[in-house]
Design an enzyme around this catalytic site. Structure first.
Site, mmCIF file in Angstrom:
data_model
loop_
_atom_site.group_PDB
_atom_site.id
_atom_site.type_symbol
_atom_site.label_atom_id
_atom_site.label_comp_id
_atom_site.label_asym_id
_atom_site.label_seq_id
_atom_site.Cartn_x
_atom_site.Cartn_y
_atom_site.Cartn_z
ATOM 1 N N ALA A 50 45.713 -26.626 100.722
ATOM 2 C CA ALA A 50 44.633 -27.449 100.613
ATOM 3 C C ALA A 50 44.668 -28.483 99.566
ATOM 4 C CB ALA A 50 43.608 -26.780 100.578
ATOM 5 N N GLY A 52 42.602 -29.386 97.377
ATOM 6 C CA GLY A 52 41.770 -29.013 96.307
ATOM 7 C C GLY A 52 42.427 -27.641 95.463
ATOM 8 N N TYR A 53 43.590 -27.162 95.972
ATOM 9 C CA TYR A 53 44.255 -26.033 95.352
ATOM 10 C C TYR A 53 45.043 -26.423 94.386
ATOM 11 C CZ TYR A 53 43.408 -23.235 99.563
ATOM 12 O OH TYR A 53 42.606 -22.501 100.790
ATOM 13 N N GLY A 54 44.597 -26.001 92.971
ATOM 14 C CA GLY A 54 45.320 -26.534 91.908
ATOM 15 C C GLY A 54 45.326 -28.000 91.714
ATOM 16 N N ASN A 55 44.242 -28.710 92.252
ATOM 17 C CA ASN A 55 44.050 -30.319 92.256
ATOM 18 C C ASN A 55 45.351 -30.887 92.832
ATOM 19 O OD1 ASN A 55 41.925 -31.809 91.686
ATOM 20 N ND2 ASN A 55 42.357 -32.289 89.539
#
Length: 315
Positions: A50, A52-55
């Protein structure tokens, strides 16, 4: 590894997915490489990430491995958009402009021209549903995504979105939804899974091991190297460390002892073979942990064990 159709589509995916939420943060490039090698060697294809995972760190790490560890056409690459880290917290934005710009950024980080499955990560009341869904249509018609889905939608939200896509000519049907589902959280059985079965969506359970609790690692305390001991996952895991969960974990452990399996295997096989499920998405911190999950391919739970686990975990 066996493969299953994703919902009512022609897309085939391995019946276990590889989750990468911790990649680029808790899981470094060496462990990630080893995980992907082990997963591919076991016949796994579905790799889920995604924006959003770890920006974006998870996508960037995957991008360095595709074409090196595995060929692009040997993986079913799935990512999500709609959740990002802003101003020290989470921001939810499912507007068409934001979703599409996020997809473009994901493609750049992944180093690919399209993803196989693109999912809206979260429901938001701030954007009209038809606008959010129009971003999915544009992703497919522009060639940036082959299939589309949603994630973390309730039963009525899932049904509304899927019906909208099916009812309007020219729109892209939803292929799947990704929701939390395990012996510790069976809430989706009431409405989400029946909606998916009625409307042709595959179900991709996240946290099929109850945020790691069903492995039994927390039965006698909190290991120092576990997620529950980390500042960013402590409350996430802690939600399942109560008395009810402990009873279910003990039942899983007893079943595992009787079968000669690990508790992880019992919990994972249970959710993998539930009605409507296409592929649980397993996230591991290390390659060793992942290999423990990849042993389930040849395992099937006896009917009496399934019935006992259903009884003890009923909500």
């Amino acid at each position: 590894m066996q493969h299953r159709s994703l919902g009512a589509t022609g897309l085939k995916v391995s019946r276990l997915g590889l989750g990468t939420m911790t990649w680029g943060r808790d899981t470094d490039e060496h462990e990630a490489r080893d995980q992907l090698i082990a997963f591919a060697e076991a016949g796994g294809t579905l790799v889920d990430t995604a924006a959003g995972y770890g920006n974006g760190a998870s996508e960037e790490l995957i991008g360095t491995l595709i074409g090196d560890v595995v060929a692009r056409d040997e993986v079913v690459l799935a990512t999500k958009a709609g959740i990002s880290a802003r101003r020290g917290g989470r921001e939810y934005n499912t507007s068409r402009g934001h979703l599409l710009s996020t997809l473009d950024a994901s493609l750049r980080r992944l180093g690919v021209d399209h993803v196989d499955l693109w999912q809206v990560h979260i429901w938001s009341d701030e954007t009209p549903l038809e606008e959010t869904l129009s971003a999915l249509d544009l992703a497919v018609t522009s060639g940036r995504a082959s299939y589309v889905g949603v994630s973390n939608y309730s039963g009525w939200q899932t049904a509304q979105a899927a019906t909208w896509q099916r009812a309007v000519p020219g729109r892209t049907p939803l292929a799947s939804t990704q929701v939390e589902y395990s012996l510790l959280n069976r809430a989706v059985e009431a409405e989400v899974i029946p909606a998916c079965q009625a409307l042709g969506l595959g179900v991709l359970p996240w946290s099929p091991l109850g945020r790691g609790v069903l492995t039994g690692k927390y039965r006698s305390g909190t290991p120092s190297d576990s997620r529950a001991a980390s500042s960013h996952f402590a409350s996430f895991v802690g939600a399942y460390l109560g008395e009810r969960s402990a009873g279910i974990v003990e039942s899983v452990a007893r079943a595992a002892d009787g079968l000669g399996w690990s508790p992880l295997e019992v919990a994972l096989v249970w959710v993998r073979d539930q009605p409507g499920v296409t592929a649980p998405v397993v996230g591991a911190r290390t390659a060793q942990q992942l290999r423990g999950a990849l042993t389930v391919e040849e395992l099937t739970l006896p009917a009496e064990i399934i019935e006992a686990l259903d009884d003890v975990s009923a909500e």
